[in-house]
Write an enzyme that holds these catalytic residues in place. Structure first.
Site, PDB file in Angstrom:
ATOM      1  N   THR A 120      -8.843   6.370  -1.775  1.00  0.00           N
ATOM      2  CA  THR A 120     -10.173   5.771  -2.002  1.00  0.00           C
ATOM      3  C   THR A 120     -11.277   6.801  -1.747  1.00  0.00           C
ATOM      4  OG1 THR A 120      -9.906   4.828   0.217  1.00  0.00           O
ATOM      5  CG2 THR A 120      -9.666   3.338  -1.652  1.00  0.00           C
ATOM      6  N   LYS A 171       0.350  14.217   1.710  1.00  0.00           N
ATOM      7  CA  LYS A 171      -1.021  14.484   1.231  1.00  0.00           C
ATOM      8  C   LYS A 171      -1.260  15.980   1.018  1.00  0.00           C
ATOM      9  CE  LYS A 171      -2.936  10.426   3.683  1.00  0.00           C
ATOM     10  NZ  LYS A 171      -3.542   9.573   2.644  1.00  0.00           N
ATOM     11  N   HIS A 224       0.801  -1.229   0.000  1.00  0.00           N
ATOM     12  CA  HIS A 224       0.000   0.000   0.000  1.00  0.00           C
ATOM     13  C   HIS A 224       0.828   1.270   0.000  1.00  0.00           C
ATOM     14  CE1 HIS A 224      -3.928  -1.949   0.990  1.00  0.00           C
ATOM     15  NE2 HIS A 224      -3.138  -2.845   1.568  1.00  0.00           N
ATOM     16  N   LYS A 257     -15.149   7.971  -3.459  1.00  0.00           N
ATOM     17  CA  LYS A 257     -16.385   8.232  -2.714  1.00  0.00           C
ATOM     18  C   LYS A 257     -16.984   9.579  -3.083  1.00  0.00           C
ATOM     19  CE  LYS A 257     -14.391   5.528   0.954  1.00  0.00           C
ATOM     20  NZ  LYS A 257     -13.550   5.551   2.160  1.00  0.00           N
ATOM     21  N   LYS A 277      -8.918  13.619   5.272  1.00  0.00           N
ATOM     22  CA  LYS A 277      -8.069  12.418   5.248  1.00  0.00           C
ATOM     23  C   LYS A 277      -7.033  12.607   6.348  1.00  0.00           C
ATOM     24  CE  LYS A 277      -6.991  13.573   0.802  1.00  0.00           C
ATOM     25  NZ  LYS A 277      -7.191  12.437  -0.069  1.00  0.00           N
ATOM     26  N   ARG A 278      -6.255  11.542   6.654  1.00  0.00           N
ATOM     27  CA  ARG A 278      -5.196  11.713   7.631  1.00  0.00           C
ATOM     28  C   ARG A 278      -4.304  12.887   7.241  1.00  0.00           C
ATOM     29  NH1 ARG A 278      -4.638   7.706  11.735  1.00  0.00           N
ATOM     30  NH2 ARG A 278      -2.828   8.945  12.274  1.00  0.00           N
TER      31      ARG A 278
HETATM   32  C1  F55 Z   1      -1.031   2.126   8.909  1.00  0.00           C
HETATM   33  C2  F55 Z   1      -0.015   1.628   9.665  1.00  0.00           C
HETATM   34  C3  F55 Z   1       1.229   1.485   9.115  1.00  0.00           C
HETATM   35 CL1  F55 Z   1       2.505   0.867  10.056  1.00  0.00          CL
HETATM   36  C4  F55 Z   1       1.490   1.809   7.813  1.00  0.00           C
HETATM   37  C5  F55 Z   1       0.472   2.313   7.055  1.00  0.00           C
HETATM   38  C6  F55 Z   1      -0.791   2.464   7.602  1.00  0.00           C
HETATM   39  C7  F55 Z   1      -1.897   3.007   6.808  1.00  0.00           C
HETATM   40  O1  F55 Z   1      -2.904   3.408   7.380  1.00  0.00           O
HETATM   41  N1  F55 Z   1      -1.745   3.038   5.471  1.00  0.00           N
HETATM   42  C8  F55 Z   1      -2.698   3.433   4.601  1.00  0.00           C
HETATM   43  O2  F55 Z   1      -3.804   3.821   4.966  1.00  0.00           O
HETATM   44  N2  F55 Z   1      -2.377   3.340   3.309  1.00  0.00           N
HETATM   45  C9  F55 Z   1      -3.329   3.704   2.281  1.00  0.00           C
HETATM   46  O3  F55 Z   1      -3.952   2.524   1.783  1.00  0.00           O
HETATM   47  C10 F55 Z   1      -5.044   2.851   0.946  1.00  0.00           C
HETATM   48  C11 F55 Z   1      -5.719   1.569   0.540  1.00  0.00           C
HETATM   49  O4  F55 Z   1      -4.928   0.855  -0.350  1.00  0.00           O
HETATM   50  C12 F55 Z   1      -4.560   3.660  -0.263  1.00  0.00           C
HETATM   51  O5  F55 Z   1      -5.685   4.073  -0.981  1.00  0.00           O
HETATM   52  C13 F55 Z   1      -3.758   4.892   0.181  1.00  0.00           C
HETATM   53  O6  F55 Z   1      -3.185   5.509  -0.951  1.00  0.00           O
HETATM   54  C14 F55 Z   1      -2.668   4.444   1.141  1.00  0.00           C
HETATM   55  O7  F55 Z   1      -1.974   5.577   1.649  1.00  0.00           O
END
Ligand code: F55
Length: 841
Positions: free
Chosen positions: A678, A573, A374, A682, A567-568
């Site tokens: 994502t 971002k 991801h 939405k 978003k976070r």
């Molecule tokens: C959470 C904990 C760790 Cl240690 C690393 C990453 C995350 C996390 O929350 N990652 C995350 O949300 N990644 C996102 O995944 C989405 C689904 O595939 C993507 O759409 C997005 O681009 C990506 O940042």
């Protein structure tokens, strides 16, 4: 199993089979029964929270009946199951979703009304299940909805955190974290005190020889913790299929040892042991896209992975099949590298416990696993220090070394003499201390590796995993573009739009086949349809405006352009780009004559999102947004022309209010950094347009909906490296408009500049890693284009309708079907219709 129940008993069980409630009357009956017996209350003290509890229990009863049947059906059919291993499931609320998926929301609505309640108020009582950080966790939740809706035999496995993602409060413009204790009353889980697994940590490894002279490893001693299963039923939409999400909770192993301690008066240390054990599943790590290498996190990962694997193996063993058929019965998907130890654990179970030979075991293991990546951000790629693993999981470290040895030997064979290559692809990084590269371990132990959008999947093949493409060939790597469930993100969040679409497509079937949305393109010029569409968007904006008023006190005009970035909070971002752009807008408005201002497009700029508690820069961004809001929102000269709000505690249930109310949403990551995104999907699905960079799924959204219906800007991923190089080694000049923004901040227009200087120097003095200055001009210009486009409401509406009609591709159903075919090799298992019953009866 079935044949083992003698006939007379079977008849008794069948006679007393529980039937789900039917109709409004049946529903009300169940609510009153639960109020009076389960909750021990009555009509005289049934408040909204009791009504929520009773309604949920009525629906839970229904779900569990279908859950039982679904599980029996899957067991009897002996069908292959997929297990989705994710440390995060960002589920949000369950009641509304359950009512809609079962098709009983109308019944509940009139039933609750007859009992004196408004269904919206009852739904609003529920605490979000927030066991995730952001996109990765929400993706897992959308996948569960699609797996059940498409009748795939599938289980999710996760951790039952006592505390989910923290609640965010904004105090004096700063983020304050408050614990999210969500288990006070959770009717959606079933504790399975009989389903437990003993989990071992620490200890040491000895070797012995068996009769045939083979050496066997024994992992002995150490600490033991018990994993207890909690099951959450996952209803599919318009199908009886109800899958399972199994969450593990930790508690102290109740061995003799504790008992002795207890009896010998060591009461306190016995309680301390208990607390130490319970700490494992106590809290979700609140970092997204950052891995910090803490021992407790590794414990969480192993605890969850080991419990899940033992559960899966136990179930397989009941089938009495030979081990070679394991991959015909079991597919395991790794949601990022967090569950990578599952690969090592399965190999350990096979060779140490079941006595299989290494090669035979490894062959089964690699056929079983798939790995989804991801992120390409280096700080998010998991590495665990060798000494840490050595101490906590001594046997696993040996197996990792063996996996690496055999892997490197096979590489050496194909690429003789290429020592550099061996160093680059080694699972062990030769650093001080040595580190285990979890992504490499996941690749070596899986048969497929996928990215989550086309650009991202191309990037992992050409950058971070390039050598592995060379070694394994390109077929091991694939793309599965993310998707979202249209049930929650259209039907539930935007019921009026869903109804309007159904009235034109002829049914709600588009919720099961989202490509049917293309039928509404026929109505893009239909005056009544357009009017209704516009009214719905306006009503959704009024609803959000009320929420803004209630939560921030700021009055916003629903007729203004709503511009949303939720978003976070993360530098990649680029919320800082948005707030700098917003400041630029404010300065521009301030410089205008009253005449010019009359022509300006009113706007509400809405931010929301949590910063990881230790992410200082992200917290400064939140602070700046709030300070800008404080100045702008009380500026009478500006009035409705600009409002800036930060919405506190963005989560799934708030997203359901925010998403349907946007005119524009911002997906503006530095090109090449956002794997997919994502929420972009939405917002468009709800008739909002996007301002975005050529990144992640934005690119595919553009391809589907047409470039006239999206506002793209900024540098391309292919140019990022050169630009960064130029910042560091060439002369780095800052965009003049951005410099004006910096000057206003430094002049104290938005309060004490001190806190914000770091945000400025990241751009001006520290190489502008995220290309804020490089993209600033293009960003500002694009927003001017957006202002003009919005003034032509008719054309805007055409863009929005056209875009929605072309969003069919982004259903998580499409996405799950691709995983099922390309990676899992599983088939749906539908409930047989009772004989003589036709569709629609
Ligand atoms: C959470 C904990 C760790 Cl240690 C690393 C990453 C995350 C996390 O929350 N990652 C995350 O949300 N990644 C996102 O995944 C989405 C689904 O595939 C993507 O759409 C997005 O681009 C990506 O940042």
């Amino acid at each position: 199993v079935e044949a083992s129940i003698p006939e007379p008993q079977r008849a008794a069980w069948t006679k007393h089979q529980i039937k789900p409630f039917t109709g409004q009357d049946g529903f009300e009956n169940e609510v009153v029964r639960h109020v009076e017996t389960t909750l021990a209350r009555s009509m005289f003290n049934c408040d909204e929270s009791a009504a929520y509890a009773a309604t949920s229990l009525a629906f839970r009863d229904r779900l569990i009946l279908e859950w039982n049947k679904t599980q029996q059906r899957q067991t009897f059919a002996d069908s292959k199951r997929v297990y989705y291993l994710s440390l995060e499931f960002l589920m949000g609320r369950a009641l509304d979703n359950a009512m809609l998926n079962i098709g009983q929301k109308d019944v509940a609505k009139s039933g609750l009304s007859e009992l004196g309640f408004r269904i919206e108020d009852i739904i609003d009582q529920e605490h979000d299940a927030a066991l995730g950080n952001g996109g990765l966790g929400r993706l897992a939740a959308c996948f569960l909805d699609s797996l059940a809706s498409l009748n795939y035999p599938a289980w999710g496995y996760g951790l039952r955190y006592r505390y989910g993602i923290f609640k965010q409060e904004i105090i004096d413009g700063y983020q304050v974290e408050v614990p999210d204790y969500w288990l006070d009353f959770n009717p959606w889980e079933f504790p399975r005190h009989d389903v437990t697994v003993d989990i071992q940590f620490y200890g040491n490894v000895t070797k012995s020889q068996d009769d045939s002279g083979k050496t066997r490893a024994h992992w002995e001693g150490g600490d033991h913790v018990t994993a207890i299963a909690y099951d959450v039923p996952i209803p599919g939409y318009d199908t009886p299929s109800t899958n399972n999400l199994r969450l593990w909770s930790s508690k102290a192993a109740s061995g003799e040892f504790d008992f002795q301690k207890f009896n010998s008066g060591e009461y306190e240390s016995s309680v301390a042991d208990q607390q130490r054990a319970e700490t494992i599943s106590a809290v979700l790590y609140p970092n997204d896209n950052l891995e910090r290498g803490k021992e407790l996190r590794l414990k969480q990962q192993y605890f969850w992975v080991a419990a899940s694997l033992h559960d899966i193996v136990r179930r397989f063993k009941k089938s009495k099949r030979p081990w070679s058929e394991f991959p015909d019965q079991v597919a395991i998907q790794l949601n990022d590298t967090h569950p990578t130890l599952a690969i090592v654990e399965l190999q350990r179970i096979f060779i140490d416990i079941e006595g299989l030979a290494w090669d035979e075991a490894w062959n089964i293991v690699t056929q079983t696993f798939g790995y989804t990546n991801h992120t390409v951000l280096p700080e998010a790629l998991e590495k665990w220090s060798v000494p840490l693993i050595q101490n906590l999981l001594p046997r696993h470290l040996q197996i990792i070394y063996d996996i690496n040895l055999f892997f490197l030997q096979s590489v050496e064979k194909e690429h003789p003499g290429d020592r550099e290559l061996l160093g680059r692809v080694s699972i062990i990084e030769e650093s001080q201390p040595k580190m285990v590269r979890m992504a490499y371990l996941a690749i070596v132990g899986s048969h497929k590796v996928n990215g989550v959008a086309e650009l991202h999947s191309d990037l992992i093949k050409t950058t971070i995993f390039k050598d592995f493409v060379e070694i394994y060939g390109p077929d091991k790597f694939t793309n599965v573009t993310n998707g979202i469930t249209p049930r929650r993100w259209l039907h539930q969040a935007n019921p009026r739009l869903s109804e309007l679409i159904a009235s034109k497509t002829g049914s709600y079937n588009f919720l099961k086949d989202l490509t049917e949305l293309n039928k509404i393109e026929l109505y893009v010029n239909d005056a009544d349809f357009r009017k209704e569409w516009q009214e719905i968007k306006y009503a959704n904006k009024v609803r959000l405006a009320k929420h803004i008023k209630n939560s921030t006190g700021v009055t916003v005009n629903p007729a203004a352009l709503f511009d949303v970035q939720v978003k976070r909070i993360h530098e990649y971002k680029r919320q800082q780009l948005n707030i700098f752009g917003t400041i630029h807008r404010y300065l521009t408005l301030k410089a205008m004559s009253p005449e010019e201002r009359k022509k300006a497009q009113p706007r509400v700029t809405i931010f929301g999102g949590k910063a990881a508690p230790g992410y200082w820069m992200a917290k400064q961004i939140i602070h700046l947004v709030n300070n800008v809001g404080a100045v702008v929102n009380k500026d009478e000269e500006i009035g409705d022309l600009l409002k800036v709000v930060f919405l506190e505690d963005y989560n799934v249930s708030k997203a359901e209010i925010i998403t349907p109310a946007s005119d524009i949403s911002e997906h503006i990551s530095t090109a090449g950094t956002e794997a997919s995104g994502t929420s972009n999907m939405k917002f468009v699905l709800n008739g909002g347009l996007i301002v975005g960079t050529c990144d992640g799924a934005n690119i595919e959204i553009t391809r589907e909906i047409g470039e006239d219906n999206i506002f793209l800007f900024g540098n391309l991923a292919e140019d990022v490296e050169d630009l960064r190089h130029a910042h560091t080694y060439g002369s780095h000049s800052i965009d003049p408009d951005l410099n004006k923004v910096f000057k206003a901040i430094e002049d104290g227009v938005f309060g004490q500049p001190h806190d914000f200087l770091a945000l400025i120097s990241a751009v001006r003095d520290h190489g502008d890693y995220y290309l804020v200055s490089d993209d600033f001009h293009s960003y500002i210009e694009t927003h001017t284009v957006i202002d003009e486009a919005y003034k032509n409401q008719e054309q805007w509406l055409t863009k929005a309708i056209t875009a929605v009609s072309r969003m069919g591709f982004f259903s998580s159903d499409r996405c799950i079907n691709e995983y099922a075919e390309e990676i899992w090799n599983i088939e749906p298992l539908k409930a047989d219709k009772p004989e003589g019953v036709k569709d629609g009866e």
